[in-house]
Design an enzyme around this catalytic site. Structure first.
Site, short mmCIF file in Angstrom:
data_model
loop_
_atom_site.label_atom_id
_atom_site.label_comp_id
_atom_site.label_asym_id
_atom_site.label_seq_id
_atom_site.Cartn_x
_atom_site.Cartn_y
_atom_site.Cartn_z
N ALA A 268 7.82 -17.70 1.87
CA ALA A 268 8.78 -16.57 1.91
C ALA A 268 9.15 -16.45 3.43
O ALA A 268 10.27 -15.44 3.64
CB ALA A 268 8.15 -15.25 1.44
N GLY A 269 8.62 -17.02 4.36
CA GLY A 269 9.00 -16.76 5.87
C GLY A 269 8.85 -15.47 6.40
O GLY A 269 7.81 -15.21 6.41
N PRO B 55 4.13 -19.03 4.13
CA PRO B 55 4.48 -20.55 3.75
C PRO B 55 5.69 -20.55 3.03
O PRO B 55 6.29 -21.65 2.98
CB PRO B 55 3.12 -20.99 3.17
CG PRO B 55 2.42 -19.67 2.90
CD PRO B 55 2.80 -18.54 3.83
N HIS C 120 23.74 -22.39 6.18
CA HIS C 120 23.56 -21.03 6.78
C HIS C 120 22.25 -20.98 7.21
O HIS C 120 21.27 -21.19 6.73
CB HIS C 120 23.93 -19.79 5.81
CG HIS C 120 24.22 -18.51 6.65
ND1 HIS C 120 23.25 -17.62 7.10
CD2 HIS C 120 25.36 -18.04 6.48
CE1 HIS C 120 23.72 -16.51 7.59
NE2 HIS C 120 25.03 -16.73 7.43
#
Lengths: 339, 339
Positions: free
Chosen positions: B199-200, B197, B107
């Site tokens: 956890a986006g 870096p 996904h």
């Protein structure tokens, strides 16, 4: 077939048992009443009854009239006090406008307002439903002048069955009371030898949710339909709590398996449907349609949908509306939402 | 496929439109949040997230974890303030414990907390859901140190799509921001060249209910499955508001038509199912199962049950739990029950 009343659900008594009793604004709880009236052809009369119920403040979830049964069923909810008031308002119209002397239909009945069950729906228990039934029964006799039988959880002792009370129909009670069926409440200064001459007797009860439904079948004989009904009903060794009759509906030129299922938690109504379907198909016939009287319960809809869609996992607890009702009816939610 | 979040319903915005706005004790309304987290394999992490959400006072209606998607979805409800608090509590755990550098799954995703949609469920409108989304987005950036995109009704202007924000995935945002996708909110003193870096970025949105679901099929080729997905999706001229992808699930050795349906009032999800079923059968394959992520909407269940049972009449308005939610959420009912 004991009753055409019809609604049902996913629990047997009250909502929110996961969380305990409801408090605060919900303390009145939601009571349901499902009065069955002996008029299913003259929609002006049925409409006047429904209007009276709404006018008294109850929320009418559903009403339906069946010309073959010559019977109508109203599903209402509200606080206990409102539902009691609305049930009496509907009864008053029925007693004024329905004359059982000219009544014919395929469904057994003994009263203009034939049965009046109260069902604890959310935030209250069977004891409260029973108390409302006894109170409304007294008002029916004292204020509206109609004799009353109590049944199910409202009878003393509890458990009296409608089939017993309705044996012989209105006609069997018009001239005199059978020895084993003296009314529980009789209006003051009663001068008739038996039931009310036009309005008969009303059966007032308290009970859990049940499912009243009919499966219409074609391509088999009336005898075969009666055989199916006999094999699935509790009395024939079939499903516990299931009562079933095969009726011929000349108006629709079809056969109907007419059923009440008393506890849809103990017996899946979809399993009952599947059994009927299998037996009808084995005889070379077909299922034409399923009719639910009153509100349609999750307990019927969900397994049928799961079967049709091949739904994965244990999805039955994930029906959004059901979970929201539990949430809304729970005191935990109240406290949380007031925060 | 833009999002694995999944719940849905029978209206597009709020309950009780039959009766107007809710007042009094219900004025806070019920807000739903459906955060999607990029962890679907380590159930200790998913469990810690769910515990944090519950601990903050929200009612968790459902949660699920999908190892192939490597993604979990939580459906919670509560007052706007509680849901905002609970969403942040879940986000805190996700940001601490999910490291996207090692994340793989079928996904698309760009964040540990990948998407966070708020849905107005009862007694409030889209404006209030949007306000909560903006407020929680600010807290995600300022307190939890994660960049934020707003989408759907929470973006400015409204209507930004997840597919646009997630193009290229986390990996495409780690080293730098694409010019057309600068974050809407960036934590203070941000020293990274791109996304957080580990956890986006989190996409925070407000939107109506939608249905996220997968239909698992067998006996056809991946190419055929992709052809079906292409033919039913909106972009291929299929159903309006339907997004569909064909995914290969090595774990299940099966093919999945993975879908989001944005408006189940405009398009019946059961009709979509029937179309897939017909195409798969025509190709000599079969439908193995249907999977609904999150809560199961009446809009899917009811038509499927009606089809299976051949339900008579216009029964869709008679689903008991749905009607009770409308009743409970309506101010008319409140007034009545307080009487």
């Amino acid at each position: 077939m004991e009753s055409g009343n019809a609604e049902s659900g996913w629990y047997d008594g009250e909502f929110g048992s996961r969380r305990g009793r409801v408090s605060g604004v919900m303390s009145a709880g939601i009571l349901e009443a499902v009065p069955n009236f002996s008029e299913g052809r003259d929609l002006r009369v049925v409409g006047a009854i429904v209007d009276a119920i709404r006018g008294a403040g109850a929320e009418v979830l559903d009403w339906s009239a069946d010309p073959d049964h010559n019977r109508s069923v109203v599903t209402m909810v509200g606080s206990p006090a409102t539902v009691a008031r609305a049930a009496l308002a509907g009864a008053r119209v029925a007693i004024e406008r329905i004359d059982l002397r000219g009544h014919e239909g395929v469904h057994p009945r003994i009263g203009a307002l034939d049965v009046l069950p109260f069902v604890p729906l959310a935030g209250l228990g069977m004891e409260e439903a029973r108390a409302v039934a006894r109170q409304v029964g007294r008002a029916l006799a004292e204020e509206l002048g109609v004799p009353v039988y109590f049944y199910a959880e409202a009878s003393d002792p509890p458990g009296r069955r409608l089939s017993e009370l309705r044996r012989g129909g209105f006609e069997g009670l018009a001239a005199s009371w059978p020895h084993d069926r003296m009314p529980d409440l009789l209006p003051e200064s009663w001068t008739h030898p038996g039931a009310h001459p036009t309005a008969g007797v009303t059966c007032v009860g308290a009970r859990p949710l049940l499912l009243a439904w009919n499966v219409l079948v074609a391509g088999i004989t009336p005898t075969e339909a009666r055989g199916i009904a006999a094999s699935i009903r509790e009395l024939g060794g079939g499903f516990p709590g299931l009562r079933a009759l095969a009726l011929e509906l000349p108006r629709k030129n079809a056969l109907q398996i007419s059923m009440n299922l008393e506890d849809i938690q103990a017996v899946s109504p979809f399993e009952v449907f599947r059994r009927i379907e299998a037996e009808v198909l084995a005889l070379g016939g077909s299922v034409v349609e399923t009719e639910v009287i009153g509100m349609v319960p999750d307990g019927l809809v969900f397994p049928a949908a799961a079967d049709r869609l091949r739904l994965a996992g244990e999805a039955s607890g994930r029906l959004l509306s059901r979970r929201l009702v539990e949430y809304l009816a729970a005191d935990g939610a109240r406290g949380e939402r007031d925060a």
